[in-house]
Design a protein around this motif. Structure first.
Motif, short mmCIF file in Angstrom:
data_model
loop_
_atom_site.label_atom_id
_atom_site.label_comp_id
_atom_site.label_asym_id
_atom_site.label_seq_id
_atom_site.Cartn_x
_atom_site.Cartn_y
_atom_site.Cartn_z
N PHE A 85 0.62 -1.47 0.36
CA PHE A 85 -0.42 0.38 -0.01
C PHE A 85 1.21 1.39 0.11
CE2 PHE A 85 -2.46 -3.44 1.57
CZ PHE A 85 -3.34 -3.20 2.20
N TYR A 86 0.09 2.51 -0.12
CA TYR A 86 0.73 3.57 -0.40
C TYR A 86 0.68 3.72 0.64
CZ TYR A 86 2.44 8.14 -2.53
OH TYR A 86 2.97 9.72 -2.51
N VAL A 87 0.82 4.50 2.04
CA VAL A 87 -0.25 5.07 3.22
C VAL A 87 0.93 6.92 3.18
CG1 VAL A 87 -0.32 4.95 5.39
CG2 VAL A 87 -0.07 3.36 4.26
N GLN A 88 -0.50 7.70 3.14
CA GLN A 88 0.10 9.04 3.52
C GLN A 88 -0.08 9.00 5.40
OE1 GLN A 88 -1.81 10.81 0.24
NE2 GLN A 88 0.15 11.50 -0.57
N GLY A 89 0.83 10.87 5.34
CA GLY A 89 1.31 10.67 7.05
C GLY A 89 -0.01 10.60 7.83
N LEU A 106 -6.16 4.62 6.61
CA LEU A 106 -5.16 3.34 7.70
C LEU A 106 -6.16 3.27 8.81
CD1 LEU A 106 -2.73 1.90 8.20
CD2 LEU A 106 -1.88 3.55 9.08
N TYR A 107 -6.12 4.01 9.68
CA TYR A 107 -6.62 4.03 11.45
C TYR A 107 -8.31 3.82 11.32
CZ TYR A 107 -2.90 6.59 11.67
OH TYR A 107 -1.20 7.54 11.16
N LEU A 108 -8.93 4.12 10.16
CA LEU A 108 -10.50 3.59 10.76
C LEU A 108 -10.94 2.30 9.47
CD1 LEU A 108 -12.48 6.62 9.25
CD2 LEU A 108 -12.09 6.23 11.76
N ASP A 109 -10.29 1.59 8.97
CA ASP A 109 -10.57 -0.05 7.66
C ASP A 109 -9.50 -0.14 8.05
OD1 ASP A 109 -12.16 2.16 6.59
OD2 ASP A 109 -10.80 3.00 5.60
N GLY A 110 -8.22 -0.14 8.64
CA GLY A 110 -7.39 -0.86 8.95
C GLY A 110 -6.33 -2.01 7.50
N LEU A 111 -5.32 -2.04 7.28
CA LEU A 111 -5.18 -2.92 5.60
C LEU A 111 -6.00 -3.85 5.64
CD1 LEU A 111 -0.81 -1.30 5.71
CD2 LEU A 111 -2.89 -0.43 5.16
#
Ligand code: SF4
Length: 158
Positions: A85-89, A106-111
């Motif tokens: 994944f490409y995760v932004q800050g 990231l925080y609501l759904d999780g990878l």
């Protein structure tokens, strides 16, 4: 050399811009033979390389030809957004460096919740960090577990 002497794997390479050729050659000469040196093709200018340039860079990086190409990717299966994944800050999750579509947070759904096999929406994939995730290219066969680090099988062994 400290990393090498201590058997710590490391990834080493350079963008293959023409002005860097002498530095790339001297880096190659300074590294132990078993350390792979990748060269990233410079693609900002079309038809940048002469046949002689391609030959010089392919002698330094035996996989340079794979990187010098662009890959037609529209509609192709790609593991970006599935395994990587490409995760932004702020937590925005995108599938890769190129597709700007946000697939979740990231925080609501999780990878794990966001992971899915998806077809590529972009016309071409032209960068190592993207096309290595296209299963049809079978680049696992060259890099194995060193795929993300760009360290091919068999490199770095004393
Ligand atoms: S093929 Fe390239 S552009 Fe398409 S999703 Fe995969 S990494 Fe992104």
């Amino acid at each position: 050399m400290t990393l090498y002497e201590n058997n710590v794997p490391f990834s080493v390479g350079s963008v293959g811009i023409r002005s860097a050729f002498p530095a790339i050659a001297s880096l190659r000469a300074a590294l132990p033979e078993s350390v792979y040196l990748w060269v990233n093709a410079y693609k900002d200018k079309p038809d940048y390389y002469t046949a002689e340039d391609l030959s010089i860079l392919s002698k330094i990086d035996p996989h340079f030809a794979v990187n010098a190409m662009d890959y037609e990717s529209l509609g192709q299966t790609c593991n970006a957004g599935n395994e990587v994944f490409y995760v932004q800050g702020a937590g925005l999750v995108k599938r890769c460096y190129k597709d700007r579509g946000v697939i979740g947070n990231l925080y609501l759904d999780g990878l794990e919740g966001l992971s899915a096999v998806r077809a590529c929406r972009m016309k071409v994939c032209d960068c190592y960090i993207g096309y290595i995730h296209m299963p049809e290219l079978k680049l696992q066969d060259i890099y194995g577990s060193g795929l993300l680090e760009r360290i091919p099988y068999g490199a770095m062994s004393h």
